[in-house]
Write a protein that holds these residues in place. Structure first.
Motif, PDB file in Angstrom:
ATOM      1  N   LYS A  54      -8.827  -1.662  -2.487  1.00 24.72           N
ATOM      2  CA  LYS A  54      -7.800  -0.629  -2.647  1.00 24.72           C
ATOM      3  C   LYS A  54      -8.328   0.414  -3.619  1.00 24.72           C
ATOM      4  N   VAL A  94      -6.364   2.100   1.457  1.00 26.13           N
ATOM      5  CA  VAL A  94      -6.840   0.754   1.762  1.00 26.13           C
ATOM      6  C   VAL A  94      -8.191   0.872   2.461  1.00 26.13           C
ATOM      7  N   ALA A 153       0.832  -1.207   0.000  1.00 22.03           N
ATOM      8  CA  ALA A 153       0.000   0.000   0.000  1.00 22.03           C
ATOM      9  C   ALA A 153       0.863   1.253   0.000  1.00 22.03           C
TER      10      ALA A 153
END
Length: 277
Positions: free
Chosen positions: A199, A184, A177
């Motif tokens: 995501k 997220v 991420a």
């Protein structure tokens, strides 16, 4: 007297909830022998200085803290952060046994809310409404136990580092991420475990993903609470997006205190919502 207790993960520090006495019991963050208590007078700058470049661990309240909060109330209703992420529930339960050894007649109900932040606060507020309506101790326990099963916390986070470093999510997912600079989106599942679900790039994409998750999990469209970690603009934009899709929805905005700010990290959003029964 009837009393409501929450741990500080609920981001709730008022002396009363709808006229019902309330007390917050502080979790804390620790590093190198120093401790930062999650108390109402949250100084974001002081917290940033405390946490900068350090490995931070979180600590639940002690049983003695809970015992002191129970005091001499005749009936006590306790709402803790998910037992899957903290020992707060176990500490509250131990305090319950300690209290009832001295006063067996004291009625204490300890609830593992399986959530945190705004969702935890929603359940406590529901209990206060039942108390004000004159519901019995047993009726409140039954109705709140059922309410917890339909209350969820969702999140939209720009970083997962602190969750990963404290074993709440997979470290590989956190690194990915960060590398991709993505938001997220996730929730605490039925067991109270933190689970990334989607995501998205950018805050607009994150809002769209959140709305899709709310619909997928049968949001009742009535009441939603957003707590933000220094991101009022993002919370306000999400409020508008929710009300555009659910015109009758009452949306409240609050702020993350120390513990929730630590886990949500800068710019993160936590969302409390009820799912359809």
């Amino acid at each position: 007297m009837r009393k409501i207790i929450t741990d500080s993960a609920a981001n709730l520090f008022a002396d009363q909830i709808n006229g019902v006495p309330h007390q917050s019991v502080a979790l804390s963050l620790t590093s190198g022998g120093q401790s930062f208590a999650d108390i109402p007078a949250f100084d974001r700058a002081a917290f940033a200085a405390f946490s900068a470049g350090k490995a931070i661990k979180t600590a639940c309240p002690s049983a003695e803290q809970y015992l002191a909060a129970y005091g001499q109330a005749d009936e006590v209703f306790v709402f803790t952060i998910s037992a899957a992420t903290s020992g707060s529930y176990n500490a509250a339960r131990l305090a319950q046994m300690m209290a009832q050894e001295v006063r067996p007649e004291q009625k204490i109900a300890v609830f593992d809310t399986k959530v945190a932040g705004p969702a935890q606060r929603m359940v406590a507020q529901e209990a206060s409404a039942l108390i004000q309506a004159g519901a019995s101790f047993a009726e409140i326990v039954t109705q709140i136990t059922a309410a917890i099963e339909h209350t969820r916390v969702f999140f939209a986070l720009k970083a997962l580092n602190n969750l990963a470093n404290n074993g709440r999510v997979n470290k590989a997912a956190a690194k990915l991420a960060q590398a991709l600079k993505i938001n997220v989106i996730g929730w605490a599942d039925e067991a109270g475990e933190v689970q990334p679900l989607a995501k998205a790039r950018g805050e607009k994409g994150a809002r769209k993903a959140l709305l899709q998750l709310l619909a997928k999990h049968h949001f009742d469209g009535q009441h939603l609470v957003i707590d933000h970690a220094d991101n009022l603009a993002g919370a306000t934009a999400l409020q508008a997006a929710v009300q555009a899709q659910y015109p009758a929805c009452q949306v409240e905005i609050g702020t993350c205190n120390a513990l929730c700010s630590f886990y949500a990290e800068q710019g993160g959003l936590m969302i409390g919502a009820k799912m359809e029964s």
